[in-house]
Structure formats: C-alpha cells, structure tokens
Motif scaffolding. Structure first.
Motif, mmCIF file in Angstrom:
data_model
loop_
_atom_site.group_PDB
_atom_site.id
_atom_site.type_symbol
_atom_site.label_atom_id
_atom_site.label_comp_id
_atom_site.label_asym_id
_atom_site.label_seq_id
_atom_site.Cartn_x
_atom_site.Cartn_y
_atom_site.Cartn_z
ATOM 1 N N GLU A 1 11.952 -10.560 4.969
ATOM 2 C CA GLU A 1 13.201 -10.343 4.253
ATOM 3 C C GLU A 1 12.943 -9.582 2.950
ATOM 4 O O GLU A 1 13.653 -8.626 2.640
ATOM 5 C CB GLU A 1 13.870 -11.693 3.976
ATOM 6 C CG GLU A 1 15.321 -11.552 3.528
ATOM 7 C CD GLU A 1 15.943 -12.905 3.231
ATOM 8 O OE1 GLU A 1 15.188 -13.897 3.063
ATOM 9 O OE2 GLU A 1 17.186 -12.976 3.166
ATOM 10 N N ARG A 2 11.906 -9.986 2.222
ATOM 11 C CA ARG A 2 11.586 -9.303 0.963
ATOM 12 C C ARG A 2 11.163 -7.858 1.222
ATOM 13 O O ARG A 2 11.289 -6.993 0.358
ATOM 14 C CB ARG A 2 10.467 -10.046 0.218
ATOM 15 C CG ARG A 2 10.973 -11.251 -0.561
ATOM 16 C CD ARG A 2 9.916 -11.697 -1.567
ATOM 17 N NE ARG A 2 8.585 -11.645 -0.970
ATOM 18 C CZ ARG A 2 7.479 -11.357 -1.643
ATOM 19 N NH1 ARG A 2 7.537 -11.079 -2.923
ATOM 20 N NH2 ARG A 2 6.324 -11.358 -1.027
ATOM 21 N N ALA A 3 10.652 -7.605 2.414
ATOM 22 C CA ALA A 3 10.230 -6.249 2.764
ATOM 23 C C ALA A 3 11.392 -5.438 3.326
ATOM 24 O O ALA A 3 11.199 -4.300 3.766
ATOM 25 C CB ALA A 3 9.086 -6.298 3.779
ATOM 26 N N ASP B 1 4.336 -1.368 -0.678
ATOM 27 C CA ASP B 1 3.323 -2.401 -0.441
ATOM 28 C C ASP B 1 3.888 -3.494 0.452
ATOM 29 O O ASP B 1 3.292 -3.872 1.459
ATOM 30 C CB ASP B 1 2.879 -3.031 -1.767
ATOM 31 C CG ASP B 1 1.950 -2.120 -2.566
ATOM 32 O OD1 ASP B 1 1.726 -0.975 -2.128
ATOM 33 O OD2 ASP B 1 1.473 -2.551 -3.622
ATOM 34 N N ARG B 2 5.054 -4.006 0.080
ATOM 35 C CA ARG B 2 5.656 -5.123 0.817
ATOM 36 C C ARG B 2 5.989 -4.725 2.240
ATOM 37 O O ARG B 2 5.812 -5.506 3.173
ATOM 38 C CB ARG B 2 6.937 -5.582 0.105
ATOM 39 C CG ARG B 2 6.674 -6.422 -1.111
ATOM 40 C CD ARG B 2 7.967 -6.976 -1.713
ATOM 41 N NE ARG B 2 7.865 -7.046 -3.171
ATOM 42 C CZ ARG B 2 8.457 -6.201 -3.996
ATOM 43 N NH1 ARG B 2 9.227 -5.244 -3.519
ATOM 44 N NH2 ARG B 2 8.287 -6.323 -5.288
ATOM 45 N N LEU B 3 6.457 -3.494 2.410
ATOM 46 C CA LEU B 3 6.816 -3.019 3.745
ATOM 47 C C LEU B 3 5.622 -3.064 4.684
ATOM 48 O O LEU B 3 5.661 -3.708 5.739
ATOM 49 C CB LEU B 3 7.313 -1.570 3.645
ATOM 50 C CG LEU B 3 8.760 -1.315 4.042
ATOM 51 C CD1 LEU B 3 9.082 0.169 3.956
ATOM 52 C CD2 LEU B 3 9.024 -1.810 5.445
ATOM 53 N N GLY C 1 -1.384 0.660 -2.723
ATOM 54 C CA GLY C 1 -1.028 1.932 -3.323
ATOM 55 C C GLY C 1 -2.213 2.864 -3.515
ATOM 56 O O GLY C 1 -2.116 4.066 -3.267
ATOM 57 N N THR C 2 -3.334 2.309 -3.954
ATOM 58 C CA THR C 2 -4.527 3.135 -4.146
ATOM 59 C C THR C 2 -4.961 3.747 -2.818
ATOM 60 O O THR C 2 -5.287 4.932 -2.747
ATOM 61 C CB THR C 2 -5.678 2.294 -4.726
ATOM 62 O OG1 THR C 2 -5.263 1.724 -5.971
ATOM 63 C CG2 THR C 2 -6.910 3.146 -4.946
ATOM 64 N N ARG C 3 -4.945 2.936 -1.767
ATOM 65 C CA ARG C 3 -5.366 3.456 -0.461
ATOM 66 C C ARG C 3 -4.412 4.515 0.042
ATOM 67 O O ARG C 3 -4.831 5.542 0.604
ATOM 68 C CB ARG C 3 -5.509 2.305 0.536
ATOM 69 C CG ARG C 3 -6.762 1.489 0.313
ATOM 70 C CD ARG C 3 -7.074 0.610 1.508
ATOM 71 N NE ARG C 3 -6.111 -0.446 1.712
ATOM 72 C CZ ARG C 3 -6.271 -1.692 1.271
ATOM 73 N NH1 ARG C 3 -7.356 -2.019 0.607
ATOM 74 N NH2 ARG C 3 -5.358 -2.603 1.508
ATOM 75 N N LEU D 1 12.300 4.013 -3.625
ATOM 76 C CA LEU D 1 11.305 2.983 -3.328
ATOM 77 C C LEU D 1 10.208 2.950 -4.385
ATOM 78 O O LEU D 1 9.587 3.968 -4.675
ATOM 79 C CB LEU D 1 10.658 3.253 -1.979
ATOM 80 C CG LEU D 1 11.419 2.838 -0.734
ATOM 81 C CD1 LEU D 1 10.539 3.034 0.483
ATOM 82 C CD2 LEU D 1 11.873 1.406 -0.838
ATOM 83 N N SER D 2 9.972 1.781 -4.935
ATOM 84 C CA SER D 2 8.821 1.627 -5.823
ATOM 85 C C SER D 2 7.577 1.452 -4.978
ATOM 86 O O SER D 2 7.650 1.165 -3.781
ATOM 87 C CB SER D 2 9.020 0.415 -6.721
ATOM 88 O OG SER D 2 8.845 -0.764 -5.968
ATOM 89 N N GLU D 3 6.431 1.618 -5.612
ATOM 90 C CA GLU D 3 5.174 1.417 -4.890
ATOM 91 C C GLU D 3 5.086 -0.012 -4.359
ATOM 92 O O GLU D 3 4.596 -0.242 -3.255
ATOM 93 C CB GLU D 3 3.990 1.697 -5.821
ATOM 94 C CG GLU D 3 3.680 3.171 -5.997
ATOM 95 C CD GLU D 3 3.171 3.819 -4.714
ATOM 96 O OE1 GLU D 3 2.032 3.535 -4.319
ATOM 97 O OE2 GLU D 3 3.918 4.607 -4.101
ATOM 98 N N ASP D 4 5.580 -0.951 -5.150
ATOM 99 C CA ASP D 4 5.561 -2.344 -4.707
ATOM 100 C C ASP D 4 6.409 -2.534 -3.455
ATOM 101 O O ASP D 4 6.056 -3.316 -2.571
ATOM 102 C CB ASP D 4 6.067 -3.265 -5.827
ATOM 103 C CG ASP D 4 5.014 -3.456 -6.916
ATOM 104 O OD1 ASP D 4 3.862 -3.040 -6.693
ATOM 105 O OD2 ASP D 4 5.354 -4.012 -7.977
#
Lengths: 119, 119
Positions: free
Chosen positions: A59-61, A12-14, B21-23, A6-9
């Motif tokens: 869906e993107r998440a 984020d999305r999740l 991510g920062t949080r 999992l990337s940070e992004d």
DNA sequence: GTAATGTGCAACCAAATGGTTGTAGATCAG
DNA sequence: CTGATCTACAACCATTTGGTTGCACATTAC
C-alpha cells in the motif's frame, strides 16, 4: 526525463515492495480480483499479521489500495503503481538505447564526422 | 506465463537491486557508457568498498557485468537484465488487463448472463 | 626497484526487514 | 446479549542490509 513527481524514496518503496515473492503473489491475486486481507492470508503459510504487513508495504508503495467493506478490508491492485514501475525501467532502457544509437551512428558515419544526439 | 527460467530468488534480486537510489544511479551511469568501479566511486559520498558492494549486488542481479581491464574492472549495463525486469512487470499488468477486459465484456454483454465475478 | 592506484575481502556495526505472539477494537451472526 | 471474525498494532527476535575500516594483492607509473 523525470517521471512525474516521484521522490527517490517513492521509487525505493516501489521496487523494494516488488522484491519479495509473497508480495508479488499478493499483487497477482488482487490483480485478478479484489480480496480481503484475511482472504489473502489463507493462501500463505504465515501468520495473518505477517500478511497484513506485506499488504501495508504494498500500500505504501502505491501498488495496491485498501477499502473498508463492512468489517473486512478489500485489497485492490493499483494499476498506476505498476505502470509507474514499468515506466521507470523504460527510462533506464532509454538511456542505454540512446547510447547504443550513438555508437551505431559513429560506426555508420564516415570517420571524423561529429556525432549528433539522436532523439 | 512464466518468464524464462527465472527463479523467485532471481526476481527477488532483480527488484531488490533496483530498490536503492545509489544502485539505480550506477545503472544510469553505466548505461551511458562503461566505467571502472573506482570511476563510479568518485561520484558518491561513500567509501570505495560501499560502491564495490553496490556493484556486486547489481552484478548478482544480472543488471550489470564486470570485465577486467588491466588493473581496472569495467562495469557495463546488461540490457537483458533491465528488459527482464520490465517483462516481469508486464506480466502483472497483463493479469490486471485481462480481468479488466473480462469485466468490460460482462458489462457489454446482454444482462442475464451469469457472472462469476463478484463486484 | 619503489610508490601509487584499483580491486577484493574480512570484520564489525546500526538500522531495516520479515517473521512471531499477544492484545484490543469493530463488525457480523446467533 | 454472546461469540466468532476481521482488522490493527505493539513488542519482540533473527537475519539481512548498507555502511565503515583495515589489510592483502595486482597492476601501472616513475
């Protein structure tokens, strides 16, 4: 411990996807059984396009999947996405738990003893 | 199953706080041990005020607490907040699990039983 | 005392978010 | 075929978000 690839992004999305009441409700509904987008839209006091956008965010998440079924689009819950989110939270708790255990050890050990990392 | 007295807005704040991510990094750091706001700010390539805002978001989401300590403000993780978020995710999984179990039951039962669930 | 540090808060800005309406393409019913 | 339904997507708009700078105020250090 890093969770999968999992990337940070992705993370984020999740969580961002879960931060909206309408989207959480959609997840609940499709968790109880797959539904078309228009079927979902009937439940909410907003336009079809708005619901469509919410589903797209989910869906993107990776929280739901869509499958074309004739002219409809069936929305299903993706249990892996939910499990992933929970595992991420477990990580945070693990860090805290380790610290708590370390402190407990320090208090339990005789003063002056060195603290070892608990598993 | 309703989780405690959490309003929908509370849940919004919880997941929204975790969607940055920062949080999440701040939570990890203070989970390993309390830190001042300026101590935290030193880690990130952004202004002190920005970090201050992130901490405020985490605080409103009940993921951390702040305590005045001299001229500093010590930030601590709030394990209850994390546990709450995890429990919310458990709820979603429970709904899905129940449905999965129901389907399994239908498949296990002898054919001829009337199914209410569409495939 | 003065200076440095830590914090809080306001004003501002660009980008993202959550909603709308409108248009257009597939698919199904008659 | 015609019409109704389901979906996709673009354009637009108001609000929120995540960042900035600047200033005020407390507390600590010298």
């Amino acid at each position: 411990m890093v969770v999968d690839q999992l990337s940070e992004d992705d993370v984020d999305r999740l969580f961002q996807a879960l931060s909206d009441g309408t989207r959480r409700d959609i997840v609940r509904r499709v968790a109880a059984g797959p539904m078309s987008v228009s079927g979902l839209a009937a439940f909410y006091a907003m336009s079809f396009a708005a619901v469509q956008k919410h589903v797209a965010v989910l869906e993107r998440a990776t929280l739901v999947t869509k499958e074309k079924r004739g002219r409809e689009q069936l929305v299903r819950v993706n249990p892996d996405g939910l499990a992933l989110a929970r595992r991420l939270l477990d990580e945070f708790e693990e860090i805290w738990r380790q610290r708590a255990a370390r402190i407990t050890d320090l208090l339990d050990e005789a003063p002056g003893a060195q603290a070892k990392e608990p598993s």
